[in-house]
Design a protein around this motif. Structure first.
Motif, short mmCIF file in Angstrom:
data_model
loop_
_atom_site.label_atom_id
_atom_site.label_comp_id
_atom_site.label_asym_id
_atom_site.label_seq_id
_atom_site.Cartn_x
_atom_site.Cartn_y
_atom_site.Cartn_z
N GLU A 38 17.65 28.02 46.52
CA GLU A 38 17.20 27.69 44.98
C GLU A 38 18.55 28.37 43.93
O GLU A 38 19.05 29.34 44.23
CB GLU A 38 16.05 28.66 44.37
N ASN A 97 15.67 23.99 39.41
CA ASN A 97 14.68 24.25 38.23
C ASN A 97 14.94 23.32 37.18
O ASN A 97 16.11 22.99 36.86
CB ASN A 97 14.71 25.66 37.72
N GLU A 129 12.18 21.89 41.05
CA GLU A 129 11.24 22.71 40.98
C GLU A 129 10.67 22.66 39.33
O GLU A 129 11.38 22.59 38.29
CB GLU A 129 11.55 24.06 41.06
N ASP A 158 6.43 25.39 40.72
CA ASP A 158 7.10 27.06 40.53
C ASP A 158 5.66 27.57 39.76
O ASP A 158 4.92 27.31 39.07
CB ASP A 158 8.33 26.83 39.77
N LYS A 179 4.86 27.09 44.75
CA LYS A 179 5.45 28.48 44.99
C LYS A 179 4.59 29.57 44.10
O LYS A 179 4.29 29.41 43.21
CB LYS A 179 6.93 28.59 44.21
N GLU A 215 7.24 33.53 46.31
CA GLU A 215 8.50 34.10 45.76
C GLU A 215 8.34 35.65 45.29
O GLU A 215 7.36 36.27 45.31
CB GLU A 215 8.31 33.71 43.99
MG MG Z 1 12.31 28.39 40.49
#
Ligand code: MG
Ligand code: C2E
Ligand code: MG
Ligand code: MG
Length: 270
Positions: A38, A97, A129, A158, A179, A215
């Motif tokens: 990421e 992201n 994401e 996310d 996530k 996460e």
């Molecule tokens: Mg993220």
């Protein structure tokens, strides 16, 4: 330092090349292999040092600078991903992201396509994401996500579980990955409710054919809990903090040894 000064600094930061991306690995919890990274933005502020995104992304969103910054992030992440591939690193999915304002730019899908084309990154190696608050306007974002998916890009949701996403929205969204928010993962050994929620999200994801990422894994015990409950992928300080690109390759093989050392052996895990 006041917000006005920060805004002024932010305006010049792209030109002065003060942004950097750090990369945090995502591991397959059964095999221990790194399957992706990421990209997380950092700002090397001339006076304040390295700032994390919570210090400036909200300001970038308010001032419309986010589109330009977001484009820089995408281009830099795709370029890095291609460079690692060319250097012989086992292929990693690059996750970036997004802010909601980026998705709503009329030419967003085209600009992503252009960046993929320019950098030579194959679309299936890019993951975008999005966060749950974006799903408030589900009718607006579903068609955009579908177009991105049709190109071959992966979409992940996310911070799952803490936002506005209803199960209806979740059902309607064309997503590949969820996530689990780190707050659930963090407490899963201390609070039975968090443990139950983590298990339920994993089960929900699997029933709906969505890959599940945990996460914020910070301990061996959390890793084992997630392995026992068949969570697909994991990310967190226990494996690695987000690393600057110069440190990533050096750390790579050490990180891949962690699960065979501290986790449940792959053979017993599935
Ligand atoms: Mg993220
Ligand atoms: P996120 O996408 O949920 O990213 C995970 C955050 O958790 C990152 O914080 C990461 O450094 C941190 N983290 C990872 N593992 C652990 C752990 O084991 N424990 C703890 N306590 N934290 C962990 P970071 O880098 O400060 O980023 C914060 C948020 O800023 C991100 O949350 C994301 O929403 C946003 N962000 C980051 N980069 C970008 C970007 O390029 N564009 C946009 N629009 N937003 C970004
Ligand atoms: Mg998150
Ligand atoms: Mg977050």
């Amino acid at each position: 330092m006041g917000l006005q000064q920060l805004e002024k600094d932010l305006r010049g930061a792209l030109e002065r090349q003060e942004f950097q991306l750090h990369y945090q690995p995502k591991l397959d919890l059964a095999s221990g292999k790194i399957t992706g990274v990421e990209a997380l933005i950092r700002w090397e502020h001339p006076l304040q040092g390295l700032l994390t995104p919570t210090h400036f992304i909200p300001l970038a969103e308010e001032t419309n600078l986010i589109s330009l910054i977001g484009e820089w992030v995408l281009r830099t992440a795709c370029t890095q991903s291609k460079a690692w591939q060319d250097a012989g690193v086992p292929t990693l999915i690059m996750a970036v992201n997004l802010s909601v304002a980026q998705l709503y730019q009329p030419d967003f899908v085209e600009s992503v396509e252009n960046i993929l084309h320019e950098t030579g990154l194959v679309p299936s190696y890019l993951e975008l994401e999005i966060t749950e608050y974006m799903t408030m306007e589900i009718i607006k974002i579903v068609p955009i996500l579908r177009r991105l998916k049709n190109i071959g890009i992966k979409i992940s949701l996310d911070d799952f579980g803490i936002g506005y996403s209803s199960l209806f929205n979740f059902k309607e969204l064309p997503i590949d990955i969820i996530k689990i928010d780190q707050s659930f993962v963090n407490n899963c050994l201390m609070d039975l409710k968090d443990a139950t929620i983590v298990k339920a999200i994993i089960a929900l994801g699997h029933e709906l054919n969505v890959e599940v990422v945990a996460e914020g894994i910070e301990s061996k015990e959390q890793l084992i809990f997630l392995q026992q409950n068949l969570c697909d992928l994991g990310q967190g300080y226990f494996f690695s903090k987000p690393l600057p690109p110069s440190e990533f390759l050096v750390a790579f093989h050490q990180i891949e040894k962690i699960i065979s050392r501290d986790g449940i052996p792959a053979a017993l895990c599935r």
